[in-house]
Scaffold this active site. Structure first.
Site, PDB file in Angstrom:
ATOM      1  N   HIS A  45      39.433  13.221  73.585  1.00 52.89           N
ATOM      2  CA  HIS A  45      38.988  13.928  72.214  1.00 52.89           C
ATOM      3  C   HIS A  45      37.313  13.904  72.245  1.00 52.89           C
ATOM      4  O   HIS A  45      36.709  14.638  72.039  1.00 52.89           O
ATOM      5  CB  HIS A  45      39.320  13.222  71.220  1.00 52.89           C
ATOM      6  CG  HIS A  45      40.973  13.346  70.725  1.00 52.89           C
ATOM      7  ND1 HIS A  45      41.852  12.134  70.998  1.00 52.89           N
ATOM      8  CD2 HIS A  45      41.661  14.383  70.591  1.00 52.89           C
ATOM      9  CE1 HIS A  45      42.986  12.393  70.643  1.00 52.89           C
ATOM     10  NE2 HIS A  45      43.047  13.885  70.438  1.00 52.89           N
ATOM     11  N   ARG A 196      49.938   9.866  72.225  1.00 52.89           N
ATOM     12  CA  ARG A 196      51.243   9.353  72.526  1.00 52.89           C
ATOM     13  C   ARG A 196      51.474   8.280  73.413  1.00 52.89           C
ATOM     14  O   ARG A 196      52.611   7.980  73.707  1.00 52.89           O
ATOM     15  CB  ARG A 196      52.214  10.703  72.433  1.00 52.89           C
ATOM     16  CG  ARG A 196      52.380  11.492  71.316  1.00 52.89           C
ATOM     17  CD  ARG A 196      53.613  12.709  71.380  1.00 52.89           C
ATOM     18  NE  ARG A 196      53.741  13.287  70.012  1.00 52.89           N
ATOM     19  CZ  ARG A 196      53.309  14.387  70.158  1.00 52.89           C
ATOM     20  NH1 ARG A 196      52.396  15.048  70.769  1.00 52.89           N
ATOM     21  NH2 ARG A 196      53.573  15.046  68.776  1.00 52.89           N
TER      22      ARG A 196
HETATM   23  P1  AMP Z   1      45.526  16.569  69.708  1.00 48.58           P
HETATM   24  O1  AMP Z   1      44.858  15.525  68.762  1.00 48.58           O
HETATM   25  O2  AMP Z   1      46.259  15.985  70.454  1.00 48.58           O
HETATM   26  O3  AMP Z   1      46.025  17.523  68.872  1.00 48.58           O
HETATM   27  O4  AMP Z   1      44.241  17.172  70.550  1.00 48.58           O
HETATM   28  C1  AMP Z   1      43.366  17.596  69.916  1.00 48.58           C
HETATM   29  C2  AMP Z   1      42.300  18.326  71.332  1.00 48.58           C
HETATM   30  O5  AMP Z   1      42.190  17.248  72.138  1.00 48.58           O
HETATM   31  C3  AMP Z   1      43.304  19.297  71.741  1.00 48.58           C
HETATM   32  O6  AMP Z   1      42.367  20.521  72.192  1.00 48.58           O
HETATM   33  C4  AMP Z   1      43.833  18.501  73.046  1.00 48.58           C
HETATM   34  O7  AMP Z   1      44.025  19.620  74.137  1.00 48.58           O
HETATM   35  C5  AMP Z   1      42.582  17.835  73.235  1.00 48.58           C
HETATM   36  N1  AMP Z   1      43.055  16.586  74.257  1.00 48.58           N
HETATM   37  C6  AMP Z   1      44.235  15.831  74.210  1.00 48.58           C
HETATM   38  N2  AMP Z   1      44.203  15.046  75.266  1.00 48.58           N
HETATM   39  C7  AMP Z   1      43.064  15.169  76.103  1.00 48.58           C
HETATM   40  C8  AMP Z   1      42.621  14.591  77.307  1.00 48.58           C
HETATM   41  N3  AMP Z   1      43.231  13.787  78.076  1.00 48.58           N
HETATM   42  N4  AMP Z   1      41.641  15.368  77.797  1.00 48.58           N
HETATM   43  C9  AMP Z   1      40.836  16.336  77.343  1.00 48.58           C
HETATM   44  N5  AMP Z   1      41.360  16.546  76.009  1.00 48.58           N
HETATM   45  C10 AMP Z   1      42.374  16.307  75.588  1.00 48.58           C
END
Ligand code: AMP
Length: 287
Positions: A45, A196
């Site tokens: 993030h 997760r």
């Molecule tokens: P989430 O909080 O899981 O909904 O993710 C929020 C944003 O962070 C989304 O655009 C995801 O694709 C991105 N994201 C999650 N994990 C990663 C990662 N390992 N590397 C880069 N971006 C990520």
């Protein structure tokens, strides 16, 4: 992080305040990037915040665990929530404003609108296993784009199908915001960072890097001339041997996400989702 860094971050919890605050920024001639998240922040993030800063003067992060993108059987209630730590991490990355609305603020009484997604980006991968997921993503992203009216919004390639679905939706609905992707951040052993991952047992965590290893091997095989179907069969067998239950492991056209039968037909992206015990991992790789 110092207390002064934390206090530089504004925290806004309702749409009217968000609009008022961002209107001031725009009147001052400042550009705005939006990084939508569900919180439980990790270095992936934060890499999006770093990317966002390259494209606009101010970085807004939304933190909202969106019930509409979880099926009743999924982990909405147990999804990790860590607002104080998230705010500190965002401040340390020199972000400007956190928008953290309540469910009621986002889905008022009588809320009844849905977005119906179609086309190759939306159909055939995640939707086969999470049929309501992208409709939930689309509605919340559309709302956030309307509420923030950012110049740029950054999404991780970690959720590659989501990036493509959102790009398509923004184009189709004439959102002015530019949608940009940013590369996946990984642990040293290759596992893609994910909020997760904390649900993995020690044994599962030790096996989890096999998913990215299988993607890399499959990409190398196809690049070396092995037929796509053969390379995918090998990947399925490898993951089964490592204890995964694979939902899908597929080769798609990297731009449209439409089917692709051979290396010559265009750029390829391999996309996979596989479960280790109760935890579902998704990952992908470019060829
Ligand atoms: P989430 O909080 O899981 O909904 O993710 C929020 C944003 O962070 C989304 O655009 C995801 O694709 C991105 N994201 C999650 N994990 C990663 C990662 N390992 N590397 C880069 N971006 C990520």
């Amino acid at each position: 992080m110092t207390a002064s860094a934390a206090s530089r971050v504004e925290i806004v919890r309702d749409v009217a305040s968000l609009r008022a605050r961002l209107a001031e920024r725009r009147r001052a001639g400042e550009t705005i990037s939006l990084v939508p998240t569900m919180g439980a922040l990790h270095a992936g993030h934060i890499s999006l915040v770093v990317e966002a800063k390259k494209h606009a003067r101010r970085v807004v992060m939304s933190i909202f665990v969106n019930p509409a993108q979880f099926a009743p059987s999924e982990d909405f209630c147990s999804y990790p929530r860590s607002f104080e730590t998230d705010a500190a991490l965002f401040a340390a990355a020199e972000g400007d404003l956190i928008f953290a609305p309540s469910v009621e603020a986002m889905y008022g009484e009588g809320f009844a609108t849905t977005i119906n997604l179609a086309g190759p980006a939306a159909v055939g991968l995640e939707d086969r296993f999470r049929p309501t997921h992208f409709a939930g993503v689309a509605i919340i992203v559309a709302k956030l784009l309307n509420q923030c009216r950012p110049d740029v919004a950054i999404f991780g390639e970690k959720d590659f199908q989501q990036l493509k679905v959102v790009t398509r939706m923004a184009r189709d609905l004439d959102f002015e915001t530019r949608i940009l992707g940013a590369p996946t951040v990984r642990e040293a052993d290759g596992l893609a960072l994910s909020s997760r991952n904390i649900f993995l047992s020690a044994k599962e965590r030790a096996r989890a890097p096999s998913l990215y290893a299988a993607l890399r091997r499959c990409a190398n095989d196809i690049n070396a001339g092995v037929a796509i179907e053969t390379a995918l069969d090998t990947a399925h067998a490898t993951l089964a041997a490592a204890g995964f239950v694979t939902d899908y492991f597929e080769a798609r056209h990297a731009e449209t996400l439409g089917p692709i039968a051979s290396r010559g037909e265009g750029p390829i992206r391999l996309l996979a989702a596989a479960r280790l015990g109760k935890t579902r991992l998704i990952d992908n790789i470019a060829l």
